[in-house]
Design an enzyme around this catalytic site. Structure first.
Site, mmCIF file in Angstrom:
data_model
loop_
_atom_site.group_PDB
_atom_site.id
_atom_site.type_symbol
_atom_site.label_atom_id
_atom_site.label_comp_id
_atom_site.label_asym_id
_atom_site.label_seq_id
_atom_site.Cartn_x
_atom_site.Cartn_y
_atom_site.Cartn_z
ATOM 1 N N ASP A 91 0.849 -1.194 0.000
ATOM 2 C CA ASP A 91 0.000 0.000 0.000
ATOM 3 C C ASP A 91 0.883 1.241 0.000
ATOM 4 O OD1 ASP A 91 -2.238 1.859 0.656
ATOM 5 O OD2 ASP A 91 -3.277 -0.054 0.899
ATOM 6 N N SER A 144 -6.686 3.953 -2.306
ATOM 7 C CA SER A 144 -6.860 2.513 -2.080
ATOM 8 C C SER A 144 -8.147 1.965 -2.684
ATOM 9 C CB SER A 144 -6.910 2.223 -0.577
ATOM 10 O OG SER A 144 -5.669 2.432 0.012
ATOM 11 N N ASP A 234 -5.217 13.762 2.923
ATOM 12 C CA ASP A 234 -5.254 13.739 1.458
ATOM 13 C C ASP A 234 -4.839 15.101 0.908
ATOM 14 O OD1 ASP A 234 -6.263 11.147 1.598
ATOM 15 O OD2 ASP A 234 -8.330 11.873 1.742
ATOM 16 N N ARG A 349 -16.625 8.064 -0.858
ATOM 17 C CA ARG A 349 -15.887 6.815 -0.656
ATOM 18 C C ARG A 349 -16.454 6.032 0.519
ATOM 19 N NH1 ARG A 349 -9.381 5.737 -0.333
ATOM 20 N NH2 ARG A 349 -9.460 4.347 1.459
ATOM 21 N N LYS A 424 -6.323 -2.126 6.801
ATOM 22 C CA LYS A 424 -6.310 -2.377 5.353
ATOM 23 C C LYS A 424 -7.025 -3.680 4.986
ATOM 24 C CE LYS A 424 -3.697 1.188 4.125
ATOM 25 N NZ LYS A 424 -4.156 2.270 3.245
ATOM 26 N N ASP A 493 2.043 3.244 3.214
ATOM 27 C CA ASP A 493 0.914 4.172 3.159
ATOM 28 C C ASP A 493 0.548 4.741 4.526
ATOM 29 O OD1 ASP A 493 -1.343 5.361 1.624
ATOM 30 O OD2 ASP A 493 -2.433 4.314 3.209
ATOM 31 N N HIS A 497 1.295 8.620 5.582
ATOM 32 C CA HIS A 497 0.249 9.615 5.889
ATOM 33 C C HIS A 497 0.558 10.425 7.151
ATOM 34 C CE1 HIS A 497 -2.778 8.926 2.883
ATOM 35 N NE2 HIS A 497 -2.891 7.641 3.153
ATOM 36 N N ASP A 534 -0.956 -0.188 -4.797
ATOM 37 C CA ASP A 534 -2.249 0.381 -5.202
ATOM 38 C C ASP A 534 -2.157 1.848 -5.611
ATOM 39 O OD1 ASP A 534 -1.708 1.127 -2.571
ATOM 40 O OD2 ASP A 534 -3.797 1.032 -1.935
ATOM 41 N N HIS A 535 -1.115 2.539 -5.202
ATOM 42 C CA HIS A 535 -0.892 3.963 -5.529
ATOM 43 C C HIS A 535 0.384 4.366 -4.817
ATOM 44 C CE1 HIS A 535 -2.056 4.752 -1.430
ATOM 45 N NE2 HIS A 535 -3.128 4.002 -1.635
ATOM 46 N N HIS A 564 -1.260 10.815 -0.879
ATOM 47 C CA HIS A 564 -0.811 9.941 -1.957
ATOM 48 C C HIS A 564 -0.196 10.798 -3.069
ATOM 49 C CE1 HIS A 564 -4.214 6.974 -0.688
ATOM 50 N NE2 HIS A 564 -3.266 7.092 0.212
HETATM 51 O O1 LIG Z 1 -8.485 7.028 4.117
HETATM 52 C C1 LIG Z 1 -7.287 7.243 4.130
HETATM 53 O O2 LIG Z 1 -6.528 6.773 4.996
HETATM 54 C C2 LIG Z 1 -6.708 8.171 3.088
HETATM 55 O O3 LIG Z 1 -7.614 9.194 2.808
HETATM 56 C C3 LIG Z 1 -6.441 7.456 1.816
HETATM 57 O O4 LIG Z 1 -5.643 6.322 2.024
HETATM 58 P P1 LIG Z 1 -5.956 4.937 1.321
HETATM 59 O O5 LIG Z 1 -6.629 5.271 0.036
HETATM 60 O O6 LIG Z 1 -4.582 4.358 1.097
HETATM 61 O O7 LIG Z 1 -6.775 4.137 2.230
HETATM 62 MN MN LIG Z 2 -3.793 2.501 -0.384
HETATM 63 MN MN LIG Z 3 -3.442 6.011 1.976
#
Ligand SMILES: O=C(O)[C@H](O)COP(=O)(O)O
Ligand SMILES: [Mn+2]
Ligand SMILES: [Mn+2]
Length: 622
Positions: A91, A144, A234, A349, A424, A493, A497, A534-535, A564
């Site tokens: 991740d 993600s 973000d 989301r 995750k 990831d 963050h 994934d990114h 990201h």
């Molecule tokens: O929800 C989160 O933690 C971030 O906004 C995005 O992170 P993720 O897409 O890797 O979950």
């Molecule tokens: Mn991710």
């Molecule tokens: Mn993330």
């Protein structure tokens, strides 16, 4: 042209022909039993378009109740079945220029480095952002949800961000059932909007909230309360103040038009409301107390002041602001949620809205004491869980992601194991399977969740549960009980963050060590690995100017990037089970994450369905 591609084409033509013959009989039946001209015209269109036709047919099978034969994947002409395949998703692991802000470069990552040496035949880069994953523009960083959706579904779907844009631009959002449902409350009650206030475009977007506020007031909302969640994850930390100021201006404009519109409460997204996968219900409870009950440890009369003051607390940032409520001169909250009100959670989301949606919607709910449960009309921006039908009302229909690779493979006998830690876990299960919870076939699948640490920021424990995840994967591979073992390693990831560069370096090393454990197990069983991400995130921890240099703020400080990135991500294949002639094709136009599904299906010995994005691999005869 490559012989394999010809062979697959021949096979696909044969498959299509047989599908045509069977389907033509069915169509004939429809034509005979129905004289409707509209059916006839859509049928003739379908016949002229094989892809569309195939899709209609497949969807028809699904609607009519599917049988195993309709899910049957064709055998790959060259690649054998029965190989044990490890699919590893790192991740937040992108590819970027090496410098001191590239934590993956700074960290010791011998395993991932050794995979890269296989380029270009066994290591390649694919797009993981923007339109390649169904986001509105190529300025949108990956995330993600869209990343795992693309990896698992093998096709690119217009994602929530885009669907909401379209519904708002056309005004359709106001004609649909969801809006009409909440509108019933506008005469007597208040409309509450709850969600993430930023322009990150991952969970929500400020411009969408602005349009919704305007549209709702034009469609009859007279009293509006906004419950904000500050971001800094973000988007840059500290940007919350500007977003709140913008929102306050909009609300003032509405007030000038006679709408009683105000911010009612707030808090940082990681501490208030937006938990996911049931990691910590206290997060949701703090939000409930502020938003519904109007109770919070901090009270302010003005939201801009609230955010500025709370940011001054020691070690504080936008992500973790404590909950606050806005009160009037007498100290009473200006917008608790009451009987007869309407509530919209405006994030598109899913993962971080499911828990609050349960609290708002479920009659039977025991995750925390809600104290008072107002009778409200509640709608999500989208439906967040199609399987749970949660919430039951929503303003915009989510992308309908069907026939994912996970479902196909399980129905073709591929026994599947998936694992990550809580933060995750849903990524390699729920998102991977097209935002669907649960198993396709419990007798062939096992999903293991390792509990994440609760109540900490992950720079404190940057190794997270990487070793535990890898050991579970190793055991699953060695057990011989599974054909596909899929994991998400969250470190790059989750620690990325936090914006803590040193900790992110430790995180990347830990993820690399976990990959090694998994690849060693693959080696032992003569299996195959597919390692991807994934990114991007950990590979670039600083905001950059147009020339790619670190950007400085007005005080001359480097601006740390917690979000990201737009970077591509690696895909590496290998392992003793991989036929020597398998290599990455060079003729796939702009390969992206969605091309991985067909690749994995091939490695399991199957040809992917014809509407999937093309495979990344070919088999070259030696
Ligand atoms: O929800 C989160 O933690 C971030 O906004 C995005 O992170 P993720 O897409 O890797 O979950
Ligand atoms: Mn991710
Ligand atoms: Mn993330």
């Amino acid at each position: 042209m490559n012989p394999l591609i010809v062979e697959i084409d021949v096979w696909q033509t044969a498959e299509r022909l047989s599908v045509y013959i069977a389907s033509s009989l069915f169509l004939l039946f429809v034509i005979i039993t129905s004289s409707s001209p509209s059916i006839l015209s859509s049928l003739s269109k379908s016949i002229l378009n094989p892809l569309l036709f195939n899709r209609h047919l497949q969807n028809f099978h699904l609607k009519m109740g599917s049988t195993d034969s309709q899910w049957k994947l064709a055998d790959h002409p060259k690649l054998p079945k029965g190989k044990k395949i490890a699919v590893v998703v790192l991740d937040g692991w992108g590819e970027a220029n090496p410098d001191q802000y590239n934590c993956i470069h700074v960290a010791e990552t011998p395993t991932m480095d050794s995979l890269k040496k296989g380029a270009p035949e066994k290591w390649t880069l694919v797009k993981a952002h923007g339109t390649a994953v169904g986001l509105p523009t190529d300025d949108d960083m990956g995330n993600s949800e869209v990343g795992h959706n693309a990896l698992g579904a093998g096709r690119i779907y217009a994602q929530g961000a885009k669907l909401v844009d379209l519904a708002l631009a056309s005004g359709k959002i106001y004609e649909e059932e969801g809006f009409n449902y909440i509108k019933e409350s506008f005469d007597q009650g208040t409309l509450h909007l709850i969600g993430l206030l930023s322009d990150g475009g991952v969970h929500s977007r400020l411009d969408q909230v602005q349009l919704l506020l305007k549209g709702a007031s034009e469609h009859g909302a007279k009293r509006i309360r906004v419950h904000i969640l500050t971001d800094g994850r973000d988007v840059l930390d500290g940007s919350s103040v500007g977003f709140v100021e913008t929102l306050e201006n909009d609300l003032a404009e509405l007030r000038a038009k006679g709408v009683d519109a105000r911010i009612a409460s707030g808090g940082g997204r990681m501490y208030v409301t937006m938990d996911r996968y049931e990691n910590d219900w206290d997060v949701v409870k703090r939000g409930w107390d502020a938003q519904v009950l109007g109770e919070a440890p901090h009270k302010f009369q003005n939201a801009v002041e609230a955010v500025k003051k709370l940011r001054e607390l020691p070690n504080m940032n936008d992500q973790y602001l404590p909950p606050f409520v806005i009160v009037d001169e007498s100290g009473n909250p200006v917008g608790p949620i009451l009987d007869g009100d309407a509530v919209v959670t405006f994030n598109f989301r899913a993962d971080r809205m499911v828990m609050i949606a349960k609290a708002l919607e479920y009659e039977d709910f025991d995750k925390f004491d809600r104290v008072r449960v107002p009778k409200i009309r509640y709608a999500g921006m989208l439906q967040y869980d199609g399987e749970l039908k949660l919430p039951s009302r929503y303003l915009v229909s989510p992308p309908l992601i069907e026939r994912t690779s996970g479902e196909y493979l399980v129905k073709n006998g591929v026994r599947t194991f998936a694992c990550s830690e809580t933060v995750k876990f849903g990524h390699v299960t729920f998102f991977w399977n097209g935002n669907r919870s649960g198993y396709f076939d419990a007798s062939k699948e096992e999903y293991v969740e390792i509990p994440s640490d609760v109540g900490i920021t992950f720079n404190v424990q940057p190794k997270m549960k990487a070793v535990e995840i890898a050991e579970k994967a190793r055991d699953a591979i060695l057990s011989g009980k599974f054909d596909q073992v899929r994991v998400n390693l969250p470190n790059g990831d989750m620690v990325g963050h936090t914006g803590d560069i040193e900790a992110t370096v430790v995180a990347c090393k830990a993820a690399d060590e976990a990959v090694k454990i998994i690849l060693d197990a693959v080696e032992q069983v003569g299996g195959i690995y597919v390692v991807t991400a994934d990114h991007g995130n950990a590979e670039d921890m600083v905001k950059r100017n147009k020339s790619g240099q670190p950007a400085k703020d007005k005080n001359g400080n480097i601006q740390i990037l917690t979000s990201h990135t737009l970077q591509p991500v690696p895909v590496a294949i290998g392992g003793p089970g991989l036929l020597p002639g398998v290599k990455f094709r060079t003729d796939v136009q702009t390969p992206g994450l969605a091309n991985v599904a067909a690749t994995v299906m091939n490695l399991h010995g199957f040809v992917a369905p014809s509407d999937y994005e093309p495979t990344l691999i070919e088999v070259v005869d030696n």
